[in-house]
Scaffold this active site. Structure first.
Site, PDB file in Angstrom:
ATOM      1  N   HIS A 164       0.823  -1.215   0.000  1.00  0.00           N
ATOM      2  CA  HIS A 164       0.000   0.000   0.000  1.00  0.00           C
ATOM      3  C   HIS A 164       0.855   1.263   0.000  1.00  0.00           C
ATOM      4  CE1 HIS A 164      -3.298   2.598   1.897  1.00  0.00           C
ATOM      5  NE2 HIS A 164      -3.839   2.104   0.805  1.00  0.00           N
ATOM      6  N   LYS A 202       3.297   4.415  -1.197  1.00  0.00           N
ATOM      7  CA  LYS A 202       3.421   5.373  -2.301  1.00  0.00           C
ATOM      8  C   LYS A 202       4.715   6.138  -2.064  1.00  0.00           C
ATOM      9  CE  LYS A 202      -1.183   4.807  -1.484  1.00  0.00           C
ATOM     10  NZ  LYS A 202      -1.790   4.394  -0.206  1.00  0.00           N
ATOM     11  N   ASP A 237      16.781  11.023  -8.026  1.00  0.00           N
ATOM     12  CA  ASP A 237      18.213  11.295  -7.920  1.00  0.00           C
ATOM     13  C   ASP A 237      18.756  11.082  -6.508  1.00  0.00           C
ATOM     14  OD1 ASP A 237      18.614  11.842 -10.580  1.00  0.00           O
ATOM     15  OD2 ASP A 237      18.387  14.018 -10.377  1.00  0.00           O
ATOM     16  N   HIS A 284      -9.175  11.164   1.920  1.00  0.00           N
ATOM     17  CA  HIS A 284      -8.362   9.953   1.822  1.00  0.00           C
ATOM     18  C   HIS A 284      -7.052  10.069   2.607  1.00  0.00           C
ATOM     19  CE1 HIS A 284      -5.897   6.902  -0.537  1.00  0.00           C
ATOM     20  NE2 HIS A 284      -6.996   6.218  -0.312  1.00  0.00           N
ATOM     21  N   LYS A 299      -4.156  10.156   5.568  1.00  0.00           N
ATOM     22  CA  LYS A 299      -3.783   9.237   6.644  1.00  0.00           C
ATOM     23  C   LYS A 299      -2.872   9.991   7.604  1.00  0.00           C
ATOM     24  CE  LYS A 299      -3.913   6.687   2.573  1.00  0.00           C
ATOM     25  NZ  LYS A 299      -5.260   6.244   2.603  1.00  0.00           N
ATOM     26  N   ASP A 333      -1.038  15.013  20.965  1.00  0.00           N
ATOM     27  CA  ASP A 333      -0.600  16.082  21.888  1.00  0.00           C
ATOM     28  C   ASP A 333       0.240  17.161  21.202  1.00  0.00           C
ATOM     29  OD1 ASP A 333      -1.877  14.664  23.868  1.00  0.00           O
ATOM     30  OD2 ASP A 333      -0.040  13.775  24.672  1.00  0.00           O
TER      31      ASP A 333
END
Length: 402
Positions: free
Chosen positions: A148, A150, A155, A320, A322, A327
């Site tokens: 999952h 990405k 370079d 979408h 995440k 705190d």
């Protein structure tokens, strides 16, 4: 006769379910024995948060165009549409220029990839692999364990990590999910070395032609002002790590996720935090992109709203992102959703950020998104559970796969 056929069909279904459950449990147990744990150190890099798909890919594509030596990219999903084809064409152009270009997509997440465009990219010199292919004898389990992540590394100096994939919905060109709201980070500095290493791990697992050994030295890159470390997980560790963060919380917890289906241990820690007086605020999409995931979250929302949590359903598109902020001292941002699949099955890559200024910047984006959301009340969640009781039951029964 009808009864006999019915009984036979029922027996076959029961046997099939039993075999799938057995495959899943045995496969997970076998995988656990060989699972690798990798630790990355605390780094200091420059980090920019990007919450708009067009802005993200304009910047990423420009970085790719300016690349001189090497382009390593892993996306969970690459679709079959004009935007995806332009992405593959760009990689092919850079390969023709003589750069080392490697692309990985998940076996299931990338199954819709344009085969002709991919063939042309490979012909131009792009190295391509599907990762997390199913394997025998644990076919069902291996089909569930997705990569999952990405990750993009250009370079060895510029890195990207976050929730966006390659497809027209991610640049707000798909009706029903537009605008797409997501969080991604662009990293320059010493931390890019760790993203680079993690990509190589995924490539070498997926390909029979491993990447030649590379001398990666963080001292070759400038230090930035943002203190952070990368955290890879592969069906293990994520649940414990998130649980420990929640357990240490003292004042407030912010959660942004498209799917709110925590494990029992994680949810227990969240309820424990609320009992200590910790404020909990959650952002989720108002509209779901998969069947039953929304209804599966209802029992958890019922319990936390009853205890005073604020649940916001994003109404200005599909949410979408995440992200988890504890705190205002640590921010967890990356690819893992707040759900069982990300905690216990998927290969994920997250970044823990510790610099207050960066955390406040991300928090300000979350607070803006909360203002553009519907506040889900206790009376509303009770009505939703009653109205969607059957869907909630189905969602509950398949929680381990959600």
């Amino acid at each position: 006769m009808v009864f006999v056929w019915f009984a036979a069909a029922a027996a076959i279904i029961v046997l099939l379910v039993f075999l799938l459950v057995l495959d899943f449990k045995l496969g997970k147990k076998a995988y656990a024995k060989k699972a690798e744990w990798r630790e990355y150190p605390l780094r200091s890099s420059s980090i920019e948060m990007i919450a708009d798909g067009k802005e993200l890919f304009d910047q990423m594509f420009e970085d790719i165009k300016q690349a001189k030596k090497q382009i390593y990219i892993l996306f969970y999903i690459v679709k079959n549409d004009d935007f995806s084809r332009s992405f593959l064409d760009l990689l092919g152009q850079k390969a023709k220029e003589g750069l080392e270009v490697r692309l990985i997509t998940d076996f299931l997440g990338g199954y819709k990839i344009d085969k002709k465009a991919l063939k042309n990219a490979k012909k131009a010199g792009v190295h391509f692999e599907f990762c997390n292919k199913p394997y025998f004898p644990y076919t069902f389990f291996s089909l569930q364990q997705r990569n999952h992540r990405k990750i993009a590394v250009i370079d060895g100096k510029i890195g990207y990590l976050g929730g966006y994939n390659i497809g027209k919905e991610y640049i707000n060109e798909k009706i029903g999910f537009s605008p797409w709201r997501d969080y991604h980070i662009r990293i320059t500095g010493e931390g890019v070395v760790d993203l680079h290493k993690e990509f190589i791990v995924d490539w070498n697992r997926s390909s029979k032609k491993p990447v030649p050994s590379q001398n990666l030295n963080p001292e070759d890159l400038e230090k930035g002002m943002i203190s952070h470390k990368f955290f890879p997980s592969e069906g293990f560790r994520m649940e414990k790590e998130i649980g420990e963060l929640i357990k240490k919380s003292q004042s407030e917890i912010y959660i942004g996720t498209p799917y709110f289906i925590p494990t029992d241990d994680t949810f227990r820690e969240l309820l424990g935090a609320m009992e200590r007086g910790v404020t909990v605020k959650v952002i989720v999409p108002e509209t779901a992109d998969h069947p039953f995931v929304k209804e599966a979250s209802f029992p958890y929302f019922f319990e936390i709203i009853k205890r005073g949590a604020l649940v916001h359903q994003y109404t200005q598109g599909f949410y979408h992102a995440k992200v988890l902020i504890i705190d205002r001292k640590v921010c967890d941002i990356g690819t893992a959703n707040f759900d069982r699949r990300s905690f216990l099955l998927n290969n994920e890559m997250n970044c823990f950020i510790y610099t207050p200024q960066m955390i406040e910047e991300i928090l300000s984006v979350m607070e803006k998104d909360m203002k553009e959301s519907h506040h889900l009340t206790f009376d509303e969640i009770k009505k939703l559970r009653k109205k969607n009781a059957v869907k909630e039951l189905i969602g509950k029964s398949i929680e381990p796969l959600l």
